[in-house]
Design a protein around this motif. Structure first.
Motif, PDB file in Angstrom:
ATOM      1  N   ALA A  12     145.566  26.468 -51.252  1.00 42.86           N
ATOM      2  CA  ALA A  12     146.889  26.193 -50.695  1.00 42.86           C
ATOM      3  C   ALA A  12     147.557  25.014 -51.396  1.00 42.86           C
ATOM      4  CB  ALA A  12     146.796  25.942 -49.190  1.00 42.86           C
ATOM      5  N   ASP A  13     146.799  23.951 -51.644  1.00 41.80           N
ATOM      6  CA  ASP A  13     147.366  22.796 -52.344  1.00 41.80           C
ATOM      7  C   ASP A  13     147.681  23.137 -53.797  1.00 41.80           C
ATOM      8  OD1 ASP A  13     147.313  21.141 -50.139  1.00 41.80           O
ATOM      9  OD2 ASP A  13     145.362  20.276 -50.642  1.00 41.80           O
ATOM     10  N   ALA A  14     146.827  23.932 -54.427  1.00 41.92           N
ATOM     11  CA  ALA A  14     146.999  24.257 -55.844  1.00 41.92           C
ATOM     12  C   ALA A  14     148.290  25.028 -56.101  1.00 41.92           C
ATOM     13  CB  ALA A  14     145.793  25.051 -56.354  1.00 41.92           C
ATOM     14  N   VAL A  15     148.661  25.912 -55.178  1.00 43.25           N
ATOM     15  CA  VAL A  15     149.827  26.784 -55.400  1.00 43.25           C
ATOM     16  C   VAL A  15     150.997  26.459 -54.469  1.00 43.25           C
ATOM     17  CG1 VAL A  15     148.379  28.659 -56.286  1.00 43.25           C
ATOM     18  CG2 VAL A  15     148.987  28.618 -53.854  1.00 43.25           C
ATOM     19  N   ALA A  16     150.951  25.308 -53.819  1.00 44.95           N
ATOM     20  CA  ALA A  16     151.986  24.952 -52.835  1.00 44.95           C
ATOM     21  C   ALA A  16     153.377  24.875 -53.438  1.00 44.95           C
ATOM     22  CB  ALA A  16     151.631  23.632 -52.157  1.00 44.95           C
ATOM     23  N   HIS A  17     153.466  24.459 -54.687  1.00 45.71           N
ATOM     24  CA  HIS A  17     154.771  24.305 -55.342  1.00 45.71           C
ATOM     25  C   HIS A  17     154.777  25.103 -56.643  1.00 45.71           C
ATOM     26  CE1 HIS A  17     155.620  21.197 -52.454  1.00 45.71           C
ATOM     27  NE2 HIS A  17     154.459  20.655 -52.742  1.00 45.71           N
ATOM     28  N   ALA A  18     155.886  25.755 -56.906  1.00 47.80           N
ATOM     29  CA  ALA A  18     156.000  26.535 -58.131  1.00 47.80           C
ATOM     30  C   ALA A  18     157.438  26.509 -58.624  1.00 47.80           C
ATOM     31  CB  ALA A  18     155.560  27.974 -57.889  1.00 47.80           C
ATOM     32  N   ASP A  19     157.595  26.169 -59.887  1.00 51.34           N
ATOM     33  CA  ASP A  19     158.920  26.189 -60.504  1.00 51.34           C
ATOM     34  C   ASP A  19     159.066  27.523 -61.228  1.00 51.34           C
ATOM     35  OD1 ASP A  19     161.379  25.642 -61.555  1.00 51.34           O
ATOM     36  OD2 ASP A  19     160.650  24.193 -63.047  1.00 51.34           O
ATOM     37  N   VAL A  20     159.473  28.546 -60.477  1.00 54.41           N
ATOM     38  CA  VAL A  20     159.628  29.877 -61.069  1.00 54.41           C
ATOM     39  C   VAL A  20     161.073  30.149 -61.488  1.00 54.41           C
ATOM     40  CG1 VAL A  20     157.621  30.894 -59.919  1.00 54.41           C
ATOM     41  CG2 VAL A  20     159.855  31.001 -58.807  1.00 54.41           C
ATOM     42  N   ALA A  21     161.980  29.232 -61.183  1.00 51.77           N
ATOM     43  CA  ALA A  21     163.396  29.434 -61.523  1.00 51.77           C
ATOM     44  C   ALA A  21     163.626  29.687 -63.013  1.00 51.77           C
ATOM     45  CB  ALA A  21     164.232  28.249 -61.040  1.00 51.77           C
ATOM     46  N   PRO A  22     162.920  28.994 -63.936  1.00 51.04           N
ATOM     47  CA  PRO A  22     163.172  29.258 -65.358  1.00 51.04           C
ATOM     48  C   PRO A  22     162.597  30.586 -65.860  1.00 51.04           C
ATOM     49  CG  PRO A  22     162.092  27.109 -65.047  1.00 51.04           C
ATOM     50  CD  PRO A  22     162.045  27.844 -63.752  1.00 51.04           C
ATOM     51  N   LEU A  23     161.825  31.275 -65.031  1.00 51.93           N
ATOM     52  CA  LEU A  23     161.177  32.513 -65.477  1.00 51.93           C
ATOM     53  C   LEU A  23     162.092  33.713 -65.284  1.00 51.93           C
ATOM     54  CD1 LEU A  23     157.649  31.985 -63.850  1.00 51.93           C
ATOM     55  CD2 LEU A  23     158.342  31.507 -66.210  1.00 51.93           C
ATOM     56  N   PRO A  24     161.924  34.739 -66.130  1.00 54.14           N
ATOM     57  CA  PRO A  24     162.657  35.986 -65.886  1.00 54.14           C
ATOM     58  C   PRO A  24     162.303  36.512 -64.486  1.00 54.14           C
ATOM     59  CG  PRO A  24     161.541  36.051 -68.021  1.00 54.14           C
ATOM     60  CD  PRO A  24     161.063  34.819 -67.309  1.00 54.14           C
ATOM     61  N   ALA A  25     163.228  37.215 -63.856  1.00 54.31           N
ATOM     62  CA  ALA A  25     163.030  37.697 -62.481  1.00 54.31           C
ATOM     63  C   ALA A  25     161.737  38.501 -62.334  1.00 54.31           C
ATOM     64  CB  ALA A  25     164.229  38.532 -62.045  1.00 54.31           C
ATOM     65  N   ARG A  26     161.446  39.358 -63.307  1.00 54.28           N
ATOM     66  CA  ARG A  26     160.230  40.173 -63.195  1.00 54.28           C
ATOM     67  C   ARG A  26     158.993  39.299 -63.212  1.00 54.28           C
ATOM     68  NH1 ARG A  26     157.554  43.765 -67.633  1.00 54.28           N
ATOM     69  NH2 ARG A  26     158.669  42.210 -68.769  1.00 54.28           N
ATOM     70  N   ALA A  47     146.266  36.817 -53.861  1.00 54.70           N
ATOM     71  CA  ALA A  47     145.146  35.880 -53.860  1.00 54.70           C
ATOM     72  C   ALA A  47     145.042  35.175 -52.503  1.00 54.70           C
ATOM     73  CB  ALA A  47     145.304  34.858 -54.990  1.00 54.70           C
ATOM     74  N   ALA A  48     146.179  34.798 -51.928  1.00 57.12           N
ATOM     75  CA  ALA A  48     146.174  34.148 -50.614  1.00 57.12           C
ATOM     76  C   ALA A  48     145.560  35.079 -49.572  1.00 57.12           C
ATOM     77  CB  ALA A  48     147.589  33.741 -50.215  1.00 57.12           C
ATOM     78  N   HIS A  49     145.965  36.340 -49.603  1.00 58.00           N
ATOM     79  CA  HIS A  49     145.427  37.325 -48.658  1.00 58.00           C
ATOM     80  C   HIS A  49     143.912  37.445 -48.801  1.00 58.00           C
ATOM     81  CE1 HIS A  49     145.131  40.872 -46.156  1.00 58.00           C
ATOM     82  NE2 HIS A  49     144.472  41.459 -47.141  1.00 58.00           N
ATOM     83  N   ARG A  50     143.435  37.553 -50.036  1.00 64.37           N
ATOM     84  CA  ARG A  50     141.994  37.687 -50.271  1.00 64.37           C
ATOM     85  C   ARG A  50     141.217  36.448 -49.823  1.00 64.37           C
ATOM     86  NH1 ARG A  50     143.650  40.268 -54.987  1.00 64.37           N
ATOM     87  NH2 ARG A  50     143.267  38.459 -56.277  1.00 64.37           N
ATOM     88  N   LYS A  51     141.856  35.289 -49.890  1.00 62.78           N
ATOM     89  CA  LYS A  51     141.186  34.039 -49.507  1.00 62.78           C
ATOM     90  C   LYS A  51     141.362  33.728 -48.014  1.00 62.78           C
ATOM     91  CE  LYS A  51     141.776  32.245 -54.165  1.00 62.78           C
ATOM     92  NZ  LYS A  51     140.431  32.440 -54.631  1.00 62.78           N
ATOM     93  N   GLY A  52     142.159  34.535 -47.338  1.00 59.81           N
ATOM     94  CA  GLY A  52     142.364  34.344 -45.907  1.00 59.81           C
ATOM     95  C   GLY A  52     143.240  33.151 -45.572  1.00 59.81           C
ATOM     96  N   VAL A  53     144.179  32.845 -46.480  1.00 57.61           N
ATOM     97  CA  VAL A  53     145.106  31.735 -46.234  1.00 57.61           C
ATOM     98  C   VAL A  53     146.535  32.263 -46.327  1.00 57.61           C
ATOM     99  CG1 VAL A  53     143.491  29.989 -47.095  1.00 57.61           C
ATOM    100  CG2 VAL A  53     145.153  30.987 -48.653  1.00 57.61           C
ATOM    101  N   ALA A  54     147.453  31.527 -45.738  1.00 60.34           N
ATOM    102  CA  ALA A  54     148.857  31.926 -45.789  1.00 60.34           C
ATOM    103  C   ALA A  54     149.403  31.692 -47.194  1.00 60.34           C
ATOM    104  CB  ALA A  54     149.664  31.119 -44.780  1.00 60.34           C
TER     105      ALA A  54
END
Length: 165
Positions: free
Chosen positions: A82-96, A108-115
């Protein structure tokens, strides 16, 4: 964060000049030498995640970086995920690519049982469907086989849990 007792020791040989430089840099960073060296040799998982997202801006390498990201997400411990992926700067990436990353993180969150992190909900799904192959005869299979986080984002790929997508 889970704290583990430090019970092992590591010694390295350095020149007096290297030792002095490490002490100086550690002091500037407000850390002791051990913490400084560890922070550089083993950066926090959140820094690794941010590095992978930055690397995805190079579209020519995106396939390879997505494979690295998949490996990172699979090996990230549930306690630190949860801490590792809490923030993501995806704005500069292409939409896909942004959608692909969000779907991978949600899986990955689902498989690990976390939100999943909140930012994934802020990535709008693709307007047009995207298929992981140009072979039109495989599209009906992809429509059925694609994992739910990808389908919700209008991305259709074939993967089973734990496989690279």
């Amino acid at each position: 964060a889970v704290m583990t007792a430090k019970s092992s020791q590591l010694q390295i040989r350095v020149t007096p000049r290297q030792k002095s430089a490490l002490k100086q840099r550690a002091a500037l960073a407000g850390l002791d030498v051990s913490a400084f060296v560890l922070s550089r040799a083993l950066p926090p998982e959140s820094a690794r995640f941010a590095d992978l997202l930055r690397a995805l801006r190079n579209e020519e390498r995106a396939r390879f970086v997505l494979a690295e990201l998949n490996d990172f997400l699979e090996t990230c411990a549930p306690a630190t995920f949860a801490d590792a992926v809490a923030h993501a700067d995806v704005a500069p990436l292409p939409a896909r690519t942004a959608n692909y990353v969000a779907a991978m993180v949600e899986m990955a969150a689902h498989r690990k049982g976390v939100a999943p992190p909140e930012w994934t909900a802020g990535v709008p799904p693709l307007d047009e469907p995207w298929f992981g192959t140009s072979l039109t005869r495989l599209r009906p299979h992809l429509l059925a086989a694609s994992p739910a986080p990808f389908r919700r984002r209008n991305i259709f790929v074939d993967a089973t849990i734990g496989d690279r997508v």
